[in-house]
Design an enzyme around this catalytic site. Structure first.
Site, PDB file in Angstrom:
ATOM      1  N   GLU A  62       0.846  -1.179   0.000  1.00 18.64           N
ATOM      2  CA  GLU A  62       0.000   0.000   0.000  1.00 18.64           C
ATOM      3  C   GLU A  62       0.885   1.233   0.000  1.00 18.64           C
ATOM      4  OE1 GLU A  62      -3.665   2.272   2.325  1.00 18.64           O
ATOM      5  OE2 GLU A  62      -3.278   0.137   2.713  1.00 18.64           O
ATOM      6  N   GLU A  87       4.829   5.209   3.708  1.00 19.85           N
ATOM      7  CA  GLU A  87       4.224   6.441   4.204  1.00 19.85           C
ATOM      8  C   GLU A  87       5.314   7.323   4.814  1.00 19.85           C
ATOM      9  OE1 GLU A  87       2.371   9.305   4.430  1.00 19.85           O
ATOM     10  OE2 GLU A  87       0.803   7.776   4.144  1.00 19.85           O
ATOM     11  N   ASP A 114       9.677   7.923   0.406  1.00 22.14           N
ATOM     12  CA  ASP A 114       9.085   7.963  -0.917  1.00 22.14           C
ATOM     13  C   ASP A 114       9.008   6.542  -1.499  1.00 22.14           C
ATOM     14  OD1 ASP A 114       8.739   8.271  -3.770  1.00 22.14           O
ATOM     15  OD2 ASP A 114       9.364  10.354  -3.550  1.00 22.14           O
ATOM     16  N   ASP A 136      -2.781  12.211  -2.557  1.00 24.17           N
ATOM     17  CA  ASP A 136      -2.852  13.670  -2.653  1.00 24.17           C
ATOM     18  C   ASP A 136      -3.258  14.045  -4.073  1.00 24.17           C
ATOM     19  OD1 ASP A 136      -2.362  16.444  -2.754  1.00 24.17           O
ATOM     20  OD2 ASP A 136      -0.801  16.286  -1.239  1.00 24.17           O
ATOM     21  N   LYS A 140      -4.212  21.773  -8.388  1.00 26.19           N
ATOM     22  CA  LYS A 140      -3.852  22.842  -9.311  1.00 26.19           C
ATOM     23  C   LYS A 140      -3.172  22.267 -10.550  1.00 26.19           C
ATOM     24  CE  LYS A 140      -3.334  26.346  -5.700  1.00 26.19           C
ATOM     25  NZ  LYS A 140      -2.426  27.319  -5.041  1.00 26.19           N
ATOM     26  N   ASP A 172     -11.714  10.377  -4.063  1.00 27.02           N
ATOM     27  CA  ASP A 172     -13.012  11.055  -4.062  1.00 27.02           C
ATOM     28  C   ASP A 172     -12.902  12.429  -4.726  1.00 27.02           C
ATOM     29  OD1 ASP A 172     -11.640  12.454  -2.122  1.00 27.02           O
ATOM     30  OD2 ASP A 172     -12.952  11.865  -0.469  1.00 27.02           O
ATOM     31  N   THR A 206     -12.188   3.816   5.680  1.00 22.83           N
ATOM     32  CA  THR A 206     -11.258   4.588   6.499  1.00 22.83           C
ATOM     33  C   THR A 206     -11.931   5.872   6.973  1.00 22.83           C
ATOM     34  OG1 THR A 206     -10.349   5.848   4.636  1.00 22.83           O
ATOM     35  CG2 THR A 206      -9.339   3.705   5.127  1.00 22.83           C
ATOM     36  N   TYR A 208     -10.831   8.854   6.613  1.00 19.63           N
ATOM     37  CA  TYR A 208     -10.762   9.855   5.550  1.00 19.63           C
ATOM     38  C   TYR A 208     -11.917   9.667   4.570  1.00 19.63           C
ATOM     39  CZ  TYR A 208      -9.172  12.580   1.572  1.00 19.63           C
ATOM     40  OH  TYR A 208      -9.119  13.477   0.533  1.00 19.63           O
ATOM     41  N   GLU A 209     -12.174   8.437   4.198  1.00 23.10           N
ATOM     42  CA  GLU A 209     -13.251   8.161   3.251  1.00 23.10           C
ATOM     43  C   GLU A 209     -14.602   8.548   3.836  1.00 23.10           C
ATOM     44  OE1 GLU A 209     -14.921   4.438   0.536  1.00 23.10           O
ATOM     45  OE2 GLU A 209     -13.562   4.075   2.215  1.00 23.10           O
TER      46      GLU A 209
END
Length: 244
Positions: A62, A87, A114, A136, A140, A172, A206, A208-209
């Site tokens: 992941e 992460e 990374d 992320d 822009k 999303d 999660t 966040y979701e």
């Protein structure tokens, strides 16, 4: 053991740390991270089998696991699978480490940097599945090159996935969903299995979701298969829903 690799080949744009860690998170960083940390040496070819005990027979990755809820639950539900998590954000890493400690999870290893460094080092054809969930969006237009799903990273992912291995994506953000779909479907190394607003059967929700759903953002999910000579690109594409 320190992580040793060349850094001039990649530039990282995300945050490394947010709010101060809570005491239990700090303790987990001190106690658990040295036990589960993936360390790389320059030029090393990393076989994920070398990171786990013998009862682990397959491996998944992941990239950007956030608070770690998805990764921790998948690991608990699939004890014969070794899970690698990337992460670089310290606060997210600390949350997962605390879950590993309190829930006695044995089949997770963490690369705290990374993901491109790990993808470069991993043995070819070594992973059954890769997740990139709610990355992320860099909304822009001038920042689009900072998005993780790019031609270069897709080639790296294709190299480490086994033939017929899965790449699972979720977001999303509508513009990012369109971007990721375009990039992957232009890549000859991947074939679409399904896409749409219905999550996979083994999906793990999660925080966040859930936050996005409350704010009216509909998640988009896509599953791709690593192409192999035995698969026909004309006969193995099952699109549940048209792309965004």
């Amino acid at each position: 053991m320190p992580i040793i690799y060349k850094t001039q080949t990649a530039r990282f744009f995300g945050r490394r740390k947010g709010r101060p860690l809570r005491p239990l998170q700090t303790l987990a960083m001190q106690e658990i991270l040295p036990q589960v940390r993936i360390s790389l040496k320059e030029g090393e070819v990393l076989d994920p089998a070398s990171l786990f005990d013998e009862e682990v027979t397959s491996y998944q990755l992941e990239i950007g696991f956030g608070g770690g809820e998805h990764l921790a639950t998948q690991a608990q539900n699939n004890l014969s699978t070794g899970f690698l998590g990337c992460e670089p954000f310290v606060n997210g890493m600390a949350k997962l480490l605390l879950q590993i400690k309190t829930q006695s999870i044995k089949n997770i290893r963490i690369f705290p940097d990374d993901a491109r460094f790990l993808l470069t080092a991993l043995k070819a054809d070594s992973l059954e599945r890769v997740y990139i969930l709610f990355p992320d969006p860099w909304p822009k237009k001038r920042h689009a090159a900072r998005r993780f799903v790019q031609d270069e990273t897709l080639s790296m992912l294709a190299r480490v996935l086994k033939p017929s291995g899965q790449l699972r994506l979720a977001t999303d953000v509508k513009d990012l969903a369109g971007w990721m779909s375009m990039k992957v479907e232009q890549n000859k190394d991947f074939e679409l299995i399904s896409q749409g607003h219905t999550p996979p059967a083994d999906w793990v929700n999660t925080r966040y979701e859930q936050k996005g759903l409350k704010q009216g953002r509909a998640p988009f999910y896509a599953i791709y298969r690593r192409s192999s000579p035995s698969l026909s690109s004309s006969g193995n594409r099952e699109a549940v829903e048209p792309g965004i």
